[in-house]
Design a protein around this motif. Sequence first.
Motif, mmCIF file in Angstrom:
data_model
loop_
_atom_site.group_PDB
_atom_site.id
_atom_site.type_symbol
_atom_site.label_atom_id
_atom_site.label_comp_id
_atom_site.label_asym_id
_atom_site.label_seq_id
_atom_site.Cartn_x
_atom_site.Cartn_y
_atom_site.Cartn_z
ATOM 1 N N MET A 23 0.835 -1.213 0.000
ATOM 2 C CA MET A 23 0.000 0.000 0.000
ATOM 3 C C MET A 23 0.868 1.261 0.000
ATOM 4 O O MET A 23 0.618 2.184 -0.766
ATOM 5 C CB MET A 23 -0.922 0.040 1.232
ATOM 6 C CG MET A 23 -2.057 -0.917 1.226
ATOM 7 S SD MET A 23 -3.060 -0.921 -0.250
ATOM 8 C CE MET A 23 -3.861 0.630 -0.106
ATOM 9 N N ILE A 27 0.976 3.852 -3.164
ATOM 10 C CA ILE A 27 0.599 5.270 -3.046
ATOM 11 C C ILE A 27 1.749 6.120 -3.610
ATOM 12 O O ILE A 27 1.529 7.029 -4.407
ATOM 13 C CB ILE A 27 0.264 5.645 -1.580
ATOM 14 C CG1 ILE A 27 -1.022 4.927 -1.138
ATOM 15 C CG2 ILE A 27 0.107 7.164 -1.431
ATOM 16 C CD1 ILE A 27 -1.391 5.100 0.323
ATOM 17 N N GLY A 30 1.825 5.681 -7.467
ATOM 18 C CA GLY A 30 0.728 6.413 -8.126
ATOM 19 C C GLY A 30 1.023 7.906 -8.179
ATOM 20 O O GLY A 30 0.868 8.543 -9.223
ATOM 21 N N ASN A 34 1.836 10.230 -11.651
ATOM 22 C CA ASN A 34 1.077 11.436 -12.007
ATOM 23 C C ASN A 34 1.954 12.689 -12.045
ATOM 24 O O ASN A 34 1.829 13.510 -12.928
ATOM 25 C CB ASN A 34 -0.071 11.643 -11.011
ATOM 26 C CG ASN A 34 -1.369 11.078 -11.566
ATOM 27 O OD1 ASN A 34 -1.379 10.491 -12.639
ATOM 28 N ND2 ASN A 34 -2.455 11.249 -10.842
ATOM 29 N N MET A 42 2.472 2.745 -15.430
ATOM 30 C CA MET A 42 1.062 2.573 -15.071
ATOM 31 C C MET A 42 0.611 1.112 -15.108
ATOM 32 O O MET A 42 -0.160 0.671 -14.268
ATOM 33 C CB MET A 42 0.198 3.444 -16.002
ATOM 34 C CG MET A 42 -1.246 3.562 -15.577
ATOM 35 S SD MET A 42 -1.493 3.880 -13.816
ATOM 36 C CE MET A 42 -1.826 5.611 -13.801
ATOM 37 N N HIS A 45 1.623 -0.433 -11.937
ATOM 38 C CA HIS A 45 0.735 0.059 -10.881
ATOM 39 C C HIS A 45 -0.580 -0.736 -10.884
ATOM 40 O O HIS A 45 -1.028 -1.231 -9.853
ATOM 41 C CB HIS A 45 0.476 1.554 -11.114
ATOM 42 C CG HIS A 45 -0.462 2.187 -10.141
ATOM 43 N ND1 HIS A 45 -0.063 2.652 -8.903
ATOM 44 C CD2 HIS A 45 -1.794 2.435 -10.194
ATOM 45 C CE1 HIS A 45 -1.096 3.148 -8.266
ATOM 46 N NE2 HIS A 45 -2.172 3.035 -9.020
ATOM 47 N N LYS A 46 -1.161 -0.879 -12.075
ATOM 48 C CA LYS A 46 -2.450 -1.575 -12.181
ATOM 49 C C LYS A 46 -2.312 -3.063 -11.849
ATOM 50 O O LYS A 46 -3.126 -3.616 -11.116
ATOM 51 C CB LYS A 46 -3.014 -1.414 -13.594
ATOM 52 C CG LYS A 46 -3.440 0.006 -13.932
ATOM 53 C CD LYS A 46 -4.043 0.012 -15.324
ATOM 54 C CE LYS A 46 -4.473 1.384 -15.758
ATOM 55 N NZ LYS A 46 -5.127 1.356 -17.066
ATOM 56 N N PHE A 97 -9.166 1.172 -2.603
ATOM 57 C CA PHE A 97 -8.132 1.655 -3.543
ATOM 58 C C PHE A 97 -8.086 0.758 -4.793
ATOM 59 O O PHE A 97 -8.343 1.237 -5.918
ATOM 60 C CB PHE A 97 -6.764 1.700 -2.865
ATOM 61 C CG PHE A 97 -6.189 3.084 -2.749
ATOM 62 C CD1 PHE A 97 -6.220 3.961 -3.821
ATOM 63 C CD2 PHE A 97 -5.589 3.518 -1.571
ATOM 64 C CE1 PHE A 97 -5.689 5.241 -3.719
ATOM 65 C CE2 PHE A 97 -5.061 4.792 -1.446
ATOM 66 C CZ PHE A 97 -5.106 5.654 -2.530
ATOM 67 N N GLY A 101 -9.827 1.491 -8.583
ATOM 68 C CA GLY A 101 -8.910 1.489 -9.735
ATOM 69 C C GLY A 101 -9.403 0.545 -10.820
ATOM 70 O O GLY A 101 -9.426 0.894 -12.000
ATOM 71 N N HIS A 144 -10.859 7.043 -6.130
ATOM 72 C CA HIS A 144 -9.419 6.710 -6.123
ATOM 73 C C HIS A 144 -8.604 7.933 -5.674
ATOM 74 O O HIS A 144 -7.678 7.810 -4.873
ATOM 75 C CB HIS A 144 -9.004 6.288 -7.541
ATOM 76 C CG HIS A 144 -7.869 5.312 -7.606
ATOM 77 N ND1 HIS A 144 -7.972 4.004 -7.211
ATOM 78 C CD2 HIS A 144 -6.589 5.447 -8.033
ATOM 79 C CE1 HIS A 144 -6.821 3.386 -7.395
ATOM 80 N NE2 HIS A 144 -5.954 4.250 -7.893
HETATM 81 C C1 HEM Z 1 -3.127 -0.853 -3.684
HETATM 82 C C2 HEM Z 1 -3.916 -0.334 -4.574
HETATM 83 C C3 HEM Z 1 -3.740 1.028 -5.183
HETATM 84 C C4 HEM Z 1 -3.242 2.171 -4.638
HETATM 85 C C5 HEM Z 1 -2.718 2.391 -3.223
HETATM 86 C C6 HEM Z 1 -3.296 3.201 -5.670
HETATM 87 C C7 HEM Z 1 -2.888 4.509 -5.509
HETATM 88 C C8 HEM Z 1 -2.899 5.478 -6.494
HETATM 89 C C9 HEM Z 1 -2.431 6.829 -6.335
HETATM 90 C C10 HEM Z 1 -1.845 7.425 -5.051
HETATM 91 C C11 HEM Z 1 -2.601 7.455 -7.511
HETATM 92 C C12 HEM Z 1 -2.237 8.911 -7.826
HETATM 93 C C13 HEM Z 1 -3.452 9.774 -7.637
HETATM 94 C C14 HEM Z 1 -3.169 11.244 -7.742
HETATM 95 O O1 HEM Z 1 -2.054 11.668 -8.065
HETATM 96 O O2 HEM Z 1 -4.127 12.003 -7.511
HETATM 97 C C15 HEM Z 1 -3.182 6.517 -8.447
HETATM 98 C C16 HEM Z 1 -3.535 6.783 -9.758
HETATM 99 C C17 HEM Z 1 -4.080 5.873 -10.608
HETATM 100 N N1 HEM Z 1 -4.355 4.555 -10.345
HETATM 101 FE FE1 HEM Z 1 -4.088 3.612 -8.607
HETATM 102 N N2 HEM Z 1 -3.822 2.654 -6.809
HETATM 103 C C18 HEM Z 1 -4.094 1.329 -6.559
HETATM 104 C C19 HEM Z 1 -4.618 0.403 -7.443
HETATM 105 C C20 HEM Z 1 -4.973 0.677 -8.758
HETATM 106 C C21 HEM Z 1 -5.576 -0.275 -9.677
HETATM 107 C C22 HEM Z 1 -5.919 -1.717 -9.327
HETATM 108 C C23 HEM Z 1 -5.791 0.383 -10.836
HETATM 109 C C24 HEM Z 1 -6.394 -0.107 -12.123
HETATM 110 C C25 HEM Z 1 -6.538 -1.352 -12.457
HETATM 111 C C26 HEM Z 1 -5.315 1.752 -10.669
HETATM 112 C C27 HEM Z 1 -5.355 2.736 -11.633
HETATM 113 C C28 HEM Z 1 -4.918 4.011 -11.476
HETATM 114 C C29 HEM Z 1 -5.006 5.020 -12.528
HETATM 115 C C30 HEM Z 1 -5.588 4.831 -13.931
HETATM 116 C C31 HEM Z 1 -4.484 6.194 -11.972
HETATM 117 C C32 HEM Z 1 -4.347 7.567 -12.664
HETATM 118 C C33 HEM Z 1 -5.603 8.323 -12.345
HETATM 119 C C34 HEM Z 1 -5.612 9.715 -12.851
HETATM 120 O O3 HEM Z 1 -4.573 10.263 -13.193
HETATM 121 O O4 HEM Z 1 -6.712 10.286 -12.880
HETATM 122 N N3 HEM Z 1 -4.823 1.894 -9.373
HETATM 123 N N4 HEM Z 1 -3.354 5.300 -7.792
#
Ligand code: HEM
Length: 185
Positions: A23, A27, A30, A34, A42, A45-46, A97, A101, A144
């Motif tokens: 986690m 974080i 992610g 960005n 990415m 991340h996914k 989270f 996503g 998210h």
């Molecule tokens: C442990 C699970 C996860 C955590 C802790 C997490 C955390 C984050 C964080 C911190 C960001 C940046 C948000 C920002 O800068 O405002 C992010 C962006 C993103 N995450 Fe995750 N995420 C997780 C799982 C996933 C999964 C499973 C997917 C998709 C299958 C995903 C897809 C994305 C996408 C597409 C973004 C970009 C969103 C945007 O720019 O609008 N994430 N995530």
Amino acid sequence: MSNSAQGYGKVAIVLHWLIAVVMIGMICLGLYINKNEAYHLMSTHKSVGILIFVFVVWRLLLRLLKGFLPALGSTSTFQQILSRLVHWILLLGTVLFPLSGMVMSAMGGRGLQVFGTEIFPMNMLNGRPAAINEDVSEMAANIHELLVPIMIAAIALHILGVIYHQFIVKDNTLSRMLGCTKCHK
Ligand code: HEM
Ligand code: HEM
């Protein structure tokens, strides 16, 4: 294996540390993606987010079935309520989270892939991914994003609480989560 009156079971301990590391790492990843537009990361991340979902659901079920352990030492009612509240926010955040996503990507038509293996198909229209449900995808994206400050604050409070218990109250709260059964009072 199971939680006892004194200690957490092995499964609960392994799940706690695995999920904690992933986690915090996710974080950071992610936010890094960005901020630096490092979109080549990415798919990692996914993929990691989808894989960890299995473990967070397992852990949530375990906690719902077995409950939390009582606080160690003499803890005030306020501290007990605060710690329970933070634990619930952490548990729900770890589920929401990855879930948000996955919904964001799947309903956005971009499909779900775990390190190249497709587990939910892309929705292609004229050679480009087209949203299956734009509103749901948008709502999931908002969730998210909203989780970021909430989870950072909860994790910070959680770590401060652990430091306070282990080093000021000295009631072996950290030792219990490290599986040191001889350390319990
Ligand atoms: C442990 C699970 C996860 C955590 C802790 C997490 C955390 C984050 C964080 C911190 C960001 C940046 C948000 C920002 O800068 O405002 C992010 C962006 C993103 N995450 Fe995750 N995420 C997780 C799982 C996933 C999964 C499973 C997917 C998709 C299958 C995903 C897809 C994305 C996408 C597409 C973004 C970009 C969103 C945007 O720019 O609008 N994430 N995530
Ligand atoms: C360096 C980071 C961390 C440390 C030192 C730490 C330490 C601990 C300790 C000592 C406990 C036991 C509390 C008690 O017995 O009353 C605990 C419980 C818990 N921690 Fe952490 N933790 C960390 C990170 C995290 C993270 C990142 C999450 C989730 C995002 C998390 C979620 C939980 C939850 C939900 C519990 C309640 C017991 C359970 O359901 O497993 N922790 N933690």
